[in-house]
Write a protein that holds these residues in place. Structure first.
Motif, short mmCIF file in Angstrom:
data_model
loop_
_atom_site.label_atom_id
_atom_site.label_comp_id
_atom_site.label_asym_id
_atom_site.label_seq_id
_atom_site.Cartn_x
_atom_site.Cartn_y
_atom_site.Cartn_z
N SER A 61 78.93 -14.08 -1.69
CA SER A 61 78.59 -13.72 -0.32
C SER A 61 79.82 -13.27 0.47
N THR A 62 81.00 -13.72 0.07
CA THR A 62 82.23 -13.31 0.73
C THR A 62 82.47 -11.81 0.57
N THR A 63 81.98 -11.24 -0.51
CA THR A 63 82.24 -9.82 -0.78
C THR A 63 81.52 -8.89 0.17
N PHE A 64 80.57 -9.41 0.94
CA PHE A 64 79.91 -8.55 1.94
C PHE A 64 79.78 -9.26 3.29
N ALA A 65 80.63 -10.24 3.52
CA ALA A 65 80.57 -11.00 4.78
C ALA A 65 81.42 -10.33 5.86
N MET A 66 80.93 -10.36 7.09
CA MET A 66 81.72 -9.87 8.21
C MET A 66 82.95 -10.76 8.40
N GLY A 70 89.52 -11.51 8.07
CA GLY A 70 90.11 -12.25 9.17
C GLY A 70 90.61 -11.45 10.35
N THR A 71 90.24 -10.16 10.45
CA THR A 71 90.74 -9.35 11.57
C THR A 71 89.79 -9.36 12.77
N GLY A 72 88.52 -9.69 12.54
CA GLY A 72 87.55 -9.66 13.62
C GLY A 72 87.05 -8.29 13.97
N GLY A 73 87.46 -7.26 13.22
CA GLY A 73 87.05 -5.89 13.49
C GLY A 73 85.69 -5.57 12.88
N ASN A 118 96.61 -4.22 10.66
CA ASN A 118 95.43 -5.01 10.33
C ASN A 118 95.02 -4.86 8.88
N TYR A 119 95.11 -3.63 8.35
CA TYR A 119 94.66 -3.42 6.98
C TYR A 119 95.51 -4.18 5.98
N SER A 120 96.81 -4.19 6.18
CA SER A 120 97.68 -4.93 5.27
C SER A 120 97.29 -6.40 5.24
N TYR A 121 97.04 -6.96 6.41
CA TYR A 121 96.61 -8.36 6.50
C TYR A 121 95.21 -8.54 5.95
N GLN A 122 94.30 -7.65 6.30
CA GLN A 122 92.89 -7.77 5.94
C GLN A 122 92.69 -7.79 4.43
N TYR A 126 91.52 -11.07 2.32
CA TYR A 126 90.21 -10.98 1.68
C TYR A 126 90.30 -11.31 0.19
N TYR A 127 91.23 -10.68 -0.51
CA TYR A 127 91.30 -10.90 -1.96
C TYR A 127 91.81 -12.29 -2.31
N TYR A 128 92.75 -12.82 -1.53
CA TYR A 128 93.20 -14.17 -1.83
C TYR A 128 92.15 -15.22 -1.45
N LYS A 129 91.28 -14.88 -0.53
CA LYS A 129 90.15 -15.77 -0.24
C LYS A 129 89.22 -15.82 -1.47
#
Length: 253
Positions: A61-66, A70-73, A118-122, A126-129
């Motif tokens: 479910s993480t693979t398609f979760a808003m 972690g950016t909130g965008g 944001n993309y660098s962080y996002q 995401y992948y480490y999550k």
């Protein structure tokens, strides 16, 4: 009757002493807490393999979760947001006009001019999550070098391995130079367990690819005969794992 506060002091003192002794460490239930640790999952999985199913479905479910990055965008919604952004960065797709700021930095190619974006962080988060979640499944199954017993447990173990390989493959391609250009350069940290919180140093591109290939080759035979439930295309089956190893080996050589 005349009120005398001295008559109540011993009673109050006794009540306070009982209250304090009742709150001692020996009286507190520390486990389970509101957060399930890898150790908790490992213990429960010994008698209930369905815990691995729940963890696996939650990971998918993480693979398609808003806000999975972690950016909130509004352009942060899992794997497809990564796909769209990287297509725009590579020039495979263009934005004809701006609207509400969605993927604006990727479309204008300004997101790669600095690491503080944001993309660098996002993408990193995401992948480490996903890696954290898959490691918890592998920990619960006995570790990523131990094949669990039972058909269902083996399927969730194999899916976790394949999804972890997918995550590391995307990370190493996003944050390091191509394997064929410099396989010895330091790329990203490798985490294979959540049973320790110790930070690790970056591994080389070659070492990351070696883990990716190992995870996929471990997963493929365990997924033999597994058929995804009708409509559940988010789950990894053997054909998906084989396609991933084919793509990886084309770079790995």
């Amino acid at each position: 009757m005349k009120f005398n506060i001295k008559n109540y002091i011993p009673v109050a003192a006794l009540g306070l002493s009982l209250l304090l002794s009742g709150c001692g460490d020996s009286f507190l239930e520390k486990n389970p807490s509101d957060y399930i640790t890898s150790g908790d999952l490992q213990e429960v999985a010994k008698w209930n393999p369905n815990i691995l199913m729940g963890q696996a479905l939650g990971t998918y479910s993480t693979t398609f979760a808003m806000n999975s990055g972690g950016t909130g965008g509004h352009d942060d919604f899992g794997q497809k947001s990564v796909d769209i952004a990287t297509d725009l960065m590579s020039g495979d797709m263009v934005i004809m006009q701006q609207g509400y700021g969605w993927f604006e930095a990727a479309g204008s190619l300004t997101c790669t001019t600095t690491t503080a974006t944001n993309y660098s962080y996002q993408f990193w988060r995401y992948y480490y999550k996903l890696i954290k979640a898959t490691n918890e499944i592998l920990d619960a199954a006995g570790g990523d070098d131990v094949t669990p017993e039972g058909e269902e447990s083996q399927i969730y173990y194999a899916q976790a391995k394949a999804l972890r390989a997918h995550s590391y493959f995307n990370l190493v391609n996003l944050y390091a130079r191509p394997y064929t250009e410099d396989k010895t350069t330091l790329a990203i940290p490798i985490y294979r367990t959540q049973l320790t919180s110790e930070a690790v140093k970056k591994s080389s591109v070659e070492d990351v690819y070696a883990l990716i290939v190992k995870d996929l080759t471990d997963a493929i035979p365990l997924l033999d005969g597994f058929k995804r439930p009708s409509g559940a295309k988010d789950q990894i089956d053997q054909s998906v794992a084989k396609r991933h190893v084919g793509i990886c080996l084309s770079d790995y050589g």
